[in-house]
Design a protein around this motif. Structure first.
Motif, short mmCIF file in Angstrom:
data_model
loop_
_atom_site.label_atom_id
_atom_site.label_comp_id
_atom_site.label_asym_id
_atom_site.label_seq_id
_atom_site.Cartn_x
_atom_site.Cartn_y
_atom_site.Cartn_z
N VAL A 126 83.19 29.39 -16.79
CA VAL A 126 82.97 28.28 -15.85
C VAL A 126 81.80 27.42 -16.35
O VAL A 126 81.87 26.18 -16.33
CB VAL A 126 82.70 28.80 -14.43
CG1 VAL A 126 82.35 27.65 -13.49
CG2 VAL A 126 83.92 29.56 -13.89
N GLN A 127 80.75 28.07 -16.80
CA GLN A 127 79.61 27.32 -17.33
C GLN A 127 79.99 26.55 -18.59
O GLN A 127 79.66 25.36 -18.74
CB GLN A 127 78.46 28.29 -17.63
CG GLN A 127 77.87 28.94 -16.39
CD GLN A 127 76.84 30.01 -16.72
OE1 GLN A 127 76.62 30.34 -17.88
NE2 GLN A 127 76.22 30.57 -15.69
N ALA A 128 80.71 27.23 -19.50
CA ALA A 128 81.13 26.58 -20.74
C ALA A 128 82.05 25.40 -20.45
O ALA A 128 82.01 24.38 -21.14
CB ALA A 128 81.83 27.59 -21.65
N ALA A 129 82.88 25.53 -19.41
CA ALA A 129 83.80 24.45 -19.04
C ALA A 129 83.02 23.19 -18.67
O ALA A 129 83.37 22.08 -19.09
CB ALA A 129 84.69 24.90 -17.88
N VAL A 130 81.97 23.34 -17.88
CA VAL A 130 81.16 22.19 -17.48
C VAL A 130 80.48 21.56 -18.69
O VAL A 130 80.55 20.34 -18.91
CB VAL A 130 80.12 22.58 -16.41
CG1 VAL A 130 79.16 21.41 -16.14
CG2 VAL A 130 80.82 23.00 -15.12
N TYR A 131 79.82 22.39 -19.51
CA TYR A 131 79.11 21.86 -20.68
C TYR A 131 80.07 21.20 -21.67
O TYR A 131 79.69 20.25 -22.37
CB TYR A 131 78.35 22.98 -21.38
CG TYR A 131 77.16 23.52 -20.61
CD1 TYR A 131 76.18 22.66 -20.12
CD2 TYR A 131 77.01 24.88 -20.38
CE1 TYR A 131 75.09 23.15 -19.41
CE2 TYR A 131 75.91 25.38 -19.68
CZ TYR A 131 74.96 24.51 -19.20
OH TYR A 131 73.88 25.00 -18.51
N SER A 132 81.30 21.70 -21.75
CA SER A 132 82.25 21.19 -22.75
C SER A 132 82.84 19.85 -22.38
O SER A 132 83.18 19.05 -23.25
CB SER A 132 83.41 22.19 -22.93
OG SER A 132 82.96 23.44 -23.42
N THR A 133 83.00 19.60 -21.09
CA THR A 133 83.82 18.47 -20.64
C THR A 133 83.10 17.14 -20.78
O THR A 133 81.92 17.01 -20.46
CB THR A 133 84.26 18.70 -19.17
OG1 THR A 133 84.93 19.96 -19.09
CG2 THR A 133 85.19 17.59 -18.69
N GLN A 134 83.86 16.16 -21.23
CA GLN A 134 83.37 14.79 -21.41
C GLN A 134 82.85 14.22 -20.08
O GLN A 134 83.38 14.52 -19.01
CB GLN A 134 84.53 13.95 -21.91
CG GLN A 134 84.28 12.47 -22.06
CD GLN A 134 85.56 11.75 -22.47
OE1 GLN A 134 86.24 12.18 -23.38
NE2 GLN A 134 85.89 10.68 -21.77
N SER A 135 81.81 13.41 -20.15
CA SER A 135 81.33 12.72 -18.95
C SER A 135 82.47 11.92 -18.33
O SER A 135 83.22 11.24 -19.03
CB SER A 135 80.17 11.78 -19.31
OG SER A 135 79.07 12.52 -19.81
N GLY A 136 82.59 12.03 -17.00
CA GLY A 136 83.68 11.36 -16.31
C GLY A 136 84.97 12.16 -16.29
O GLY A 136 85.96 11.71 -15.72
N GLY A 137 84.96 13.33 -16.93
CA GLY A 137 86.16 14.15 -17.03
C GLY A 137 86.32 15.12 -15.87
O GLY A 137 85.62 15.01 -14.84
N THR A 138 87.22 16.08 -16.05
CA THR A 138 87.59 17.00 -14.97
C THR A 138 87.55 18.44 -15.45
O THR A 138 88.08 18.76 -16.52
CB THR A 138 89.02 16.69 -14.46
OG1 THR A 138 89.07 15.34 -13.99
CG2 THR A 138 89.42 17.62 -13.32
N VAL A 139 86.92 19.30 -14.64
CA VAL A 139 87.02 20.74 -14.81
C VAL A 139 87.90 21.27 -13.68
O VAL A 139 87.59 21.05 -12.50
CB VAL A 139 85.64 21.43 -14.76
CG1 VAL A 139 85.79 22.95 -14.74
CG2 VAL A 139 84.78 21.01 -15.93
#
Length: 353
Positions: free
Chosen positions: A259-272
């Motif tokens: 879950v943490q990696a998902a947030v850090y990975s995702t482009q600004s303005g994107g969706t987790v």
């Protein structure tokens, strides 16, 4: 209307009695009520939730208070129709949508019936599931299969629906770059659906080399084996693989690390999108998501997915067959459950007829 000699047939079923107590039992063949059909079950897949009920006697807030037939990923053949059923007849093969609303409430009227507080769901206490030779279900949530879709594929429509709903909620679109956390059955199905919906590149991460090899086999552009890195380190590996941050991350493990990696990975303005179920409370880098306008979305089961899933299988836009790694007759269900528990292979399928 009834198939001949049904009275002479048994109804062998897979019944969980409590934590660690799984039994094969012969139960009475049920009778369909109004707007219901009796099905001779063909194929039923084993889900992680089935194993959880068997091992723990509960799943989240759903507690088993009496023995329960397991299984909710099924297909069957209509053997008897109840009063008022018009769209199905004896001999039709169907995929079973296991969860449906009991009232026509505001969620149903808005097209989001999966969120209705009053739901029936197969193999969710106190309701019996589908791992029987014969099973009764609402005819409105039985979807006729075309000849070109096998009964095994029909049983795969339930988990495929999870992936369709996930990709819709995750805003997957033409040309998307996607990260999927977890290469189990649901992660791999999200890979297949994201590709079918036009994703340009998909990277998938997991702890298991074998599962990542399967992901590569079914279309992943990149795979990352999770070692001992930090969530931020994993995010950098994802960006290096794709050449940029993914617009969408579909998190299928429930693990706090992912879950943490998902947030850090995702482009600004994107969706987790959170698909996997982990602990009630997890530590999440919310400020990182907030200041970059990363939307964190949830999902529950699916709704209005079965027609699309059947169409995707019939048109061969999605091929789920490579994900079926083990097959057992119903009589060997306990061995099949042990195989699933040990995480051997991807999807274990039981043949009930």
């Amino acid at each position: 209307i009834e198939r001949a000699a049904m009275s002479e047939q048994s109804n062998l079923s897979v019944v969980a009695h409590g934590p660690g107590d799984l039994r094969m039992e012969t139960l009475p063949i049920p009778e369909p009520g109004p707007n219901e059909v009796l099905l001779q079950m063909n194929s039923v897949g084993i889900c992680g939730s089935d194993v959880h009920y068997w091992q723990h006697g509960r799943l989240g807030s759903f507690l088993m208070k009496k023995p329960m037939v397991l299984g909710h990923e099924g297909s069957g053949t209509v053997t008897k129709v109840g009063l008022g059923v018009k769209h199905l007849q004896v001999g039709d093969r169907v995929a079973i949508e296991p969860a449906y609303p009991l009232n026509n409430d505001e969620f149903c009227k808005s097209g989001r019936y999966n969120l209705s507080p009053a739901m029936f769901c197969s193999a969710t206490p106190p309701n019996h599931g589908q791992l029987s030779q014969f099973y009764v279900h609402s005819a409105s949530y039985c979807f006729k299969l075309p000849d070109c879709v096998s009964s095994e594929e029909g049983a795969f429509i339930e988990p495929l629906s999870v992936a369709i709903h996930a990709c819709r909620r995750a805003r997957v679109k033409l040309g998307s770059k996607i990260l999927i956390c977890g290469a189990g059955p649901i992660g791999l199905l999200n890979l297949l659906v994201a590709k079918a919906m036009g994703a340009a590149q998909v990277v998938i991460c997991d702890l298991s080399s074998a599962r990542l090899a399967k992901a590569k086999e079914v279309g992943a552009d990149f795979t990352i084996k999770v070692e001992k890195e930090t969530p931020q380190d994993l995010a950098q590996k994802v960006q290096a693989a794709l050449g940029s941050k993914p617009f969408t991350t579909i998190e299928c493990t429930g693990a706090e690390f992912c879950v943490q990696a998902a947030v850090y990975s995702t482009q600004s303005g994107g969706t987790v999108l959170l698909v996997g179920h982990g602990p009630d409370l997890v530590s999440v880098p919310l400020l990182n998501a907030a200041i970059r306008e990363v939307d964190i979305r949830g999902m529950f089961r699916y709704c209005n997915t079965y027609p699309m899933a059947i169409a995707m299988l019939a048109s061969k836009k999605v091929d789920v067959k490579p994900l079926i790694t083990h097959r057992f007759p119903l009589s060997q269900a306990i061995e099949a459950f042990e195989t699933t528990k040990k995480q051997l292979g991807i999807k274990v399928m039981l043949k009930c007829d």
